[in-house]
Design an enzyme around this catalytic site. Structure first.
Site, PDB file in Angstrom:
ATOM      1  CE  LYS A 230      -3.803  -2.751   1.107  1.00 25.95           C
ATOM      2  NZ  LYS A 230      -3.397  -3.221   2.373  1.00 25.95           N
TER       3      LYS A 230
ATOM      4  CD  GLU B  68      -1.214  -3.441   5.514  1.00 23.75           C
ATOM      5  OE1 GLU B  68      -1.188  -2.635   4.762  1.00 23.75           O
ATOM      6  OE2 GLU B  68      -1.073  -4.820   5.384  1.00 23.75           O
TER       7      GLU B  68
ATOM      8  CG  HIS C 260      -3.045   5.176   6.465  1.00 30.11           C
ATOM      9  ND1 HIS C 260      -2.257   5.935   5.620  1.00 30.11           N
ATOM     10  CD2 HIS C 260      -2.927   3.875   6.144  1.00 30.11           C
ATOM     11  CE1 HIS C 260      -1.680   4.600   4.664  1.00 30.11           C
ATOM     12  NE2 HIS C 260      -2.348   3.621   5.116  1.00 30.11           N
TER      13      HIS C 260
HETATM   14  C1  IKT Z   1      -6.472  -2.463  -0.481  1.00 27.02           C
HETATM   15  O1  IKT Z   1      -6.506  -3.504   0.138  1.00 27.02           O
HETATM   16  O2  IKT Z   1      -6.149  -2.147  -1.752  1.00 27.02           O
HETATM   17  C2  IKT Z   1      -6.849  -1.214   0.440  1.00 27.02           C
HETATM   18  C3  IKT Z   1      -8.124  -1.154   1.163  1.00 27.02           C
HETATM   19  C4  IKT Z   1      -9.145  -0.691   0.375  1.00 27.02           C
HETATM   20  C5  IKT Z   1      -9.507  -1.637  -0.680  1.00 27.02           C
HETATM   21  C6  IKT Z   1     -10.831  -0.679  -1.331  1.00 27.02           C
HETATM   22  C7  IKT Z   1     -11.703  -1.625  -2.226  1.00 27.02           C
HETATM   23  C8  IKT Z   1     -12.848  -0.759  -2.601  1.00 27.02           C
HETATM   24  C9  IKT Z   1     -14.347  -1.700  -2.870  1.00 27.02           C
HETATM   25  O3  IKT Z   1     -14.237  -2.785  -2.559  1.00 27.02           O
HETATM   26  O4  IKT Z   1     -15.133  -0.839  -3.276  1.00 27.02           O
HETATM   27  C10 IKT Z   1      -7.865  -0.248   2.562  1.00 27.02           C
HETATM   28  C11 IKT Z   1      -7.524   0.744   2.363  1.00 27.02           C
HETATM   29  N1  IKT Z   1      -7.353  -1.384   3.345  1.00 27.02           N
END
Ligand code: IKT
Length: 342
Positions: A136, A207, A211
């Site tokens: 990330k 994680e 933030h």
């Molecule tokens: C990630 O795992 O990519 C980050 C996560 C957010 C995922 C967004 C999915 C959007 C959706 O399903 O509509 C998070 C920041 N941990």
């Protein structure tokens, strides 16, 4: 495209779901998987159902998998009839890597240099295939770029940030940007409802907490599960994030789409509902070739799950990486670089 054989390092939420999703389409065969204390390899193809049943319910909140239940009974990958117990899981996969086209690194991200250091081990062993991660943080991309020479020497195609954000949404932003000669902003706003999926995804919640104001990766890493749940309680189950350090920014800049500083990432996580608290949206604003200002908007359907939006793209980018690798293209690629790039 020929069949792709792949391995998964880590059987937390992401490792297990990619194994499961790979069985939903043709052409992708999981042949190896490991956690901290067990490794399963079958070059003819793993029995994914058996492996998933063995690992179910043993997820640690750092994304790893506990290996020994409190009763002393073996659990995690080592509990699978296809597996062997090991104290050297990554070395064991590397030893078997001949004939493995791609390795998905589904390991905890909170130590930023951990994934780059895992990649070093593959490069030192002269693994010539694809490495994929769903990292990330923006700062990790430089660490991978520092390794481009060793990836080139080994024949490694490293696809980084291949989950949802960065990943699917970065790719969507790159595609949306093709209408513009100049990009003013890229706004990524995600919504995740994680009630029934909470146990499976405790690693990603941890994680995310890093933030929030007053927290960082060190504090988030050292928090107990009860402390994590206390933070969620204090926010009535709904955590809102703004200005997240997500690598969508550097990955879009790296692909020549826009400046990193013009990219923002934020979102809302609802740990008490399976409904998304907000629709996941990417808004790319820019100036068209005719001098008009406009915004291209990309949305994910509210019915799509986070698991689908992370693990589907991870496997899709893995396949894109294998195409590059088979074409002799090595080094580090982000999701935006695997899209059109005018
Ligand atoms: C990630 O795992 O990519 C980050 C996560 C957010 C995922 C967004 C999915 C959007 C959706 O399903 O509509 C998070 C920041 N941990």
């Amino acid at each position: 495209m020929h069949e792709i054989k792949f391995a998964v390092l880590g059987t937390g939420g992401i490792g297990r779901r990619t194994l499961e999703y790979a069985t939903a389409k043709d052409g992708l065969t999981p042949v190896a998987a490991c956690d901290r204390h067990g490794v399963a390899v079958d070059h003819g193809g793993l029995d994914v159902n058996e492996l998933l049943a063995a690992t179910e319910g043993n997820i640690a909140s750092d994304g790893g998998v506990t290996a020994v239940k409190q009763s002393g009974e073996t659990s995690g990958v080592a509990a699978s009839s296809q597996a062997e117990p090991t104290e050297t899981p990554i070395a064991d996969i590397i030893a078997e890597s001949d004939g493995i086209d791609a390795v998905l690194i589904a390991l905890p991200n909170l130590e930023h240099d951990f994934i780059p250091r895992v990649a070093d081990r593959f490069a030192e062993a002269e693994y010539d295939g694809v490495l994929v991660d769903v990292l990330k943080r923006s700062r990790v991309i430089d660490m991978l770029d520092d390794r481009i020479d060793s990836f080139n020497d080994a024949g490694i195609t490293f696809v980084c940030g291949a989950g949802a954000t960065p990943g699917l949404l970065t790719g969507a932003a790159a595609l949306a940007a093709q209408s513009f000669v100049d990009i003013e902003s890229v706004e990524i706003w995600w919504g995740v409802g994680l009630k029934s999926g909470y146990e499976d995804n405790r690693g990603t919640v941890r994680e995310d907490i890093a933030h929030l104001d007053g927290y960082d990766t060190e504090t988030a890493r050292s928090m107990s599960d009860a402390e994590i749940e206390q933070v969620i309680d204090e926010h009535d189950g709904r955590l809102e994030f703004t200005d997240m350090e997500h690598a969508d920014d550097v990955l879009l800049e790296r692909a020549g789409i826009c400046d990193a500083e013009d990219v923002t990432v934020g979102g809302i996580l609802d740990a008490r509902s399976d409904e998304k608290p907000t629709t996941t949206t990417v808004r790319v604003t820019g100036t068209t070739f005719d001098g008009e200002r406009g915004t291209n908007t990309f949305q994910l359907d509210d019915n799509t799950s986070m698991e689908a939006n992370v693990n589907g793209p991870a496997l899709g980018y893995l396949q894109a990486g294998v195409r590059r690798n088979r074409n002799g293209e090595y080094g580090v690629f982000g999701p935006a670089e695997l899209m059109p790039g005018f």
